[in-house]
Design a protein around this motif. Structure first.
Motif, PDB file in Angstrom:
ATOM      1  N   VAL A  28      45.136  56.873 -28.964  1.00  0.00           N
ATOM      2  CA  VAL A  28      44.847  55.874 -29.986  1.00  0.00           C
ATOM      3  C   VAL A  28      43.668  55.027 -29.512  1.00  0.00           C
ATOM      4  N   VAL A  29      42.666  54.898 -30.358  1.00  0.00           N
ATOM      5  CA  VAL A  29      41.437  54.178 -30.012  1.00  0.00           C
ATOM      6  C   VAL A  29      41.375  52.854 -30.789  1.00  0.00           C
ATOM      7  N   PHE A  30      41.111  51.775 -30.056  1.00  0.00           N
ATOM      8  CA  PHE A  30      40.946  50.446 -30.639  1.00  0.00           C
ATOM      9  C   PHE A  30      39.589  49.901 -30.203  1.00  0.00           C
ATOM     10  N   SER A  31      39.097  48.875 -30.897  1.00  0.00           N
ATOM     11  CA  SER A  31      37.867  48.227 -30.440  1.00  0.00           C
ATOM     12  C   SER A  31      37.797  46.790 -30.926  1.00  0.00           C
ATOM     13  N   ILE A  32      36.967  46.029 -30.208  1.00  0.00           N
ATOM     14  CA  ILE A  32      36.552  44.694 -30.632  1.00  0.00           C
ATOM     15  C   ILE A  32      35.035  44.729 -30.694  1.00  0.00           C
ATOM     16  N   LEU A  33      34.452  44.273 -31.798  1.00  0.00           N
ATOM     17  CA  LEU A  33      33.001  44.265 -31.973  1.00  0.00           C
ATOM     18  C   LEU A  33      32.429  42.914 -31.549  1.00  0.00           C
ATOM     19  N   ASN A  34      31.138  42.912 -31.213  1.00  0.00           N
ATOM     20  CA  ASN A  34      30.512  41.650 -30.804  1.00  0.00           C
ATOM     21  C   ASN A  34      30.590  40.601 -31.904  1.00  0.00           C
ATOM     22  N   SER A  35      30.557  41.027 -33.166  1.00  0.00           N
ATOM     23  CA  SER A  35      30.649  40.079 -34.284  1.00  0.00           C
ATOM     24  C   SER A  35      32.044  39.466 -34.402  1.00  0.00           C
ATOM     25  N   GLU A  36      33.039  40.096 -33.769  1.00  0.00           N
ATOM     26  CA  GLU A  36      34.415  39.597 -33.823  1.00  0.00           C
ATOM     27  C   GLU A  36      34.781  38.752 -32.598  1.00  0.00           C
ATOM     28  N   TRP A  37      33.920  38.775 -31.576  1.00  0.00           N
ATOM     29  CA  TRP A  37      34.273  38.157 -30.304  1.00  0.00           C
ATOM     30  C   TRP A  37      34.553  36.658 -30.421  1.00  0.00           C
ATOM     31  N   LYS A  38      33.762  35.914 -31.188  1.00  0.00           N
ATOM     32  CA  LYS A  38      33.952  34.467 -31.278  1.00  0.00           C
ATOM     33  C   LYS A  38      35.366  34.135 -31.745  1.00  0.00           C
ATOM     34  N   THR A  39      35.836  34.833 -32.761  1.00  0.00           N
ATOM     35  CA  THR A  39      37.186  34.579 -33.282  1.00  0.00           C
ATOM     36  C   THR A  39      38.250  35.047 -32.303  1.00  0.00           C
ATOM     37  N   VAL A  40      38.049  36.231 -31.712  1.00  0.00           N
ATOM     38  CA  VAL A  40      39.009  36.754 -30.728  1.00  0.00           C
ATOM     39  C   VAL A  40      39.085  35.813 -29.529  1.00  0.00           C
ATOM     40  N   LYS A  41      37.930  35.324 -29.074  1.00  0.00           N
ATOM     41  CA  LYS A  41      37.885  34.403 -27.935  1.00  0.00           C
ATOM     42  C   LYS A  41      38.668  33.129 -28.233  1.00  0.00           C
ATOM     43  N   THR A  42      38.469  32.569 -29.423  1.00  0.00           N
ATOM     44  CA  THR A  42      39.193  31.354 -29.816  1.00  0.00           C
ATOM     45  C   THR A  42      40.690  31.582 -29.811  1.00  0.00           C
ATOM     46  N   ALA A  43      41.118  32.736 -30.342  1.00  0.00           N
ATOM     47  CA  ALA A  43      42.544  33.050 -30.398  1.00  0.00           C
ATOM     48  C   ALA A  43      43.132  33.232 -29.000  1.00  0.00           C
ATOM     49  N   LEU A  44      42.393  33.908 -28.118  1.00  0.00           N
ATOM     50  CA  LEU A  44      42.879  34.121 -26.753  1.00  0.00           C
ATOM     51  C   LEU A  44      42.952  32.801 -25.978  1.00  0.00           C
ATOM     52  N   GLU A  45      41.950  31.947 -26.165  1.00  0.00           N
ATOM     53  CA  GLU A  45      41.960  30.652 -25.478  1.00  0.00           C
ATOM     54  C   GLU A  45      43.116  29.786 -25.973  1.00  0.00           C
ATOM     55  N   PHE A  46      43.428  29.869 -27.248  1.00  0.00           N
ATOM     56  CA  PHE A  46      44.575  29.132 -27.790  1.00  0.00           C
ATOM     57  C   PHE A  46      45.872  29.666 -27.190  1.00  0.00           C
ATOM     58  N   LYS A  47      45.976  30.995 -27.119  1.00  0.00           N
ATOM     59  CA  LYS A  47      47.181  31.614 -26.562  1.00  0.00           C
ATOM     60  C   LYS A  47      47.373  31.217 -25.101  1.00  0.00           C
ATOM     61  N   MET A  48      46.288  31.246 -24.328  1.00  0.00           N
ATOM     62  CA  MET A  48      46.387  30.901 -22.912  1.00  0.00           C
ATOM     63  C   MET A  48      46.705  29.415 -22.736  1.00  0.00           C
ATOM     64  N   GLY A  49      46.118  28.580 -23.593  1.00  0.00           N
ATOM     65  CA  GLY A  49      46.346  27.144 -23.504  1.00  0.00           C
ATOM     66  C   GLY A  49      47.739  26.729 -23.898  1.00  0.00           C
ATOM     67  N   SER A  50      48.372  27.511 -24.783  1.00  0.00           N
ATOM     68  CA  SER A  50      49.721  27.168 -25.229  1.00  0.00           C
ATOM     69  C   SER A  50      50.785  27.907 -24.426  1.00  0.00           C
ATOM     70  N   ASN A  51      50.331  28.607 -23.360  1.00  0.00           N
ATOM     71  CA  ASN A  51      51.245  29.305 -22.437  1.00  0.00           C
ATOM     72  C   ASN A  51      52.081  30.387 -23.111  1.00  0.00           C
ATOM     73  N   GLN A  52      51.548  30.968 -24.183  1.00  0.00           N
ATOM     74  CA  GLN A  52      52.224  32.129 -24.757  1.00  0.00           C
ATOM     75  C   GLN A  52      51.995  33.302 -23.833  1.00  0.00           C
ATOM     76  N   VAL A  53      53.042  34.088 -23.583  1.00  0.00           N
ATOM     77  CA  VAL A  53      52.907  35.190 -22.623  1.00  0.00           C
ATOM     78  C   VAL A  53      52.522  36.470 -23.314  1.00  0.00           C
ATOM     79  N   SER A  54      51.847  37.332 -22.547  1.00  0.00           N
ATOM     80  CA  SER A  54      51.515  38.677 -23.014  1.00  0.00           C
ATOM     81  C   SER A  54      51.131  39.530 -21.820  1.00  0.00           C
TER      82      SER A  54
END
Length: 200
Positions: A174-200
């Motif tokens: 199974v192949v997945f990807s993140i595009l450079n145009s999506e990085w800003k939103t993905v980065k914001t979501a990951l930083e929120f997840k890390m800041g709120s101590n949600q585990v993954s």
């Protein structure tokens, strides 16, 4: 090695990603023995029997410019708890895959995976100027597939009968990807997840 991708160290709050080396052999096997990860038939995790070839392959791929492997160090304990790498490096088209990732059982679902992926993605998009970052996993590796989706990657498709494994089983990838145009939103979501101590 292609100067586009050279050995580096990446560091966050929880982990350090350091270049993979043969001197880490014992620590890598010790980490993989937590949960006997090599017994999972759909993954490639080093065992005491396979660690030498595992390191030889990873380091030869690095030497040829096709991969950049890391050991993952838990900063709290200063011990190796897994490995990950950039692979299938395509410098001309500014694409990499993040894969060959595994973690000792005790640090799974602790936030370490999220931070590792964040560090790798940030480096890929902000330092290497990648246009896309890929993730690939075995069709039957549902924990991995779910973890990739939680990062914000989108599924591109399934490569059917993509490989034949050591047991002669046919693997659908199974192949997945993140595009450079999506990085800003993905980065914001990951930083929120890390800041709120949600585990993954």
């Amino acid at each position: 090695m292609d100067s586009w991708l050279r050995p580096i160290q990446l560091e966050g709050e929880l982990v350090k990603l350091v270049p993979l080396q043969k001197s880490q052999k014992v620590d890598l096997v010790f980490a993989a023995s937590d949960g006997k990860l090599w017994e999972l038939w759909y993954t490639s995790v080093p065992s005491p029997k396979t660690i030498d070839s595992y390191l030889d392959i990873a380091l030869s791929q690095q030497a040829s410019g096709h991969a950049l492997p890391f050991a993952i160090i838990n900063k709290k304990t200063n011990t190796i708890v897994g490995s990950t790498r950039f692979l299938n490096v395509d410098a001309k088209n500014k694409r990499v895959e993040i894969g060959a990732t595994w973690y000792a059982k005790k640090v799974q679902r602790t936030g370490i995976n999220t931070e590792c992926k964040y560090l790798l993605l940030k480096y890929a998009f902000e330092s290497l100027d990648c246009i896309a970052v890929e993730f690939r996993t075995h069709f039957h590796n549902h924990p991995s597939r779910n973890a990739i989706l939680r990062l914000g990657a989108k599924q591109d498709g399934i490569l059917r009968n993509h490989r034949i494994d050591d047991s002669g089983n046919l693997r659908d990838t199974v192949v997945f990807s993140i595009l450079n145009s999506e990085w800003k939103t993905v980065k914001t979501a990951l930083e929120f997840k890390m800041g709120s101590n949600q585990v993954s």
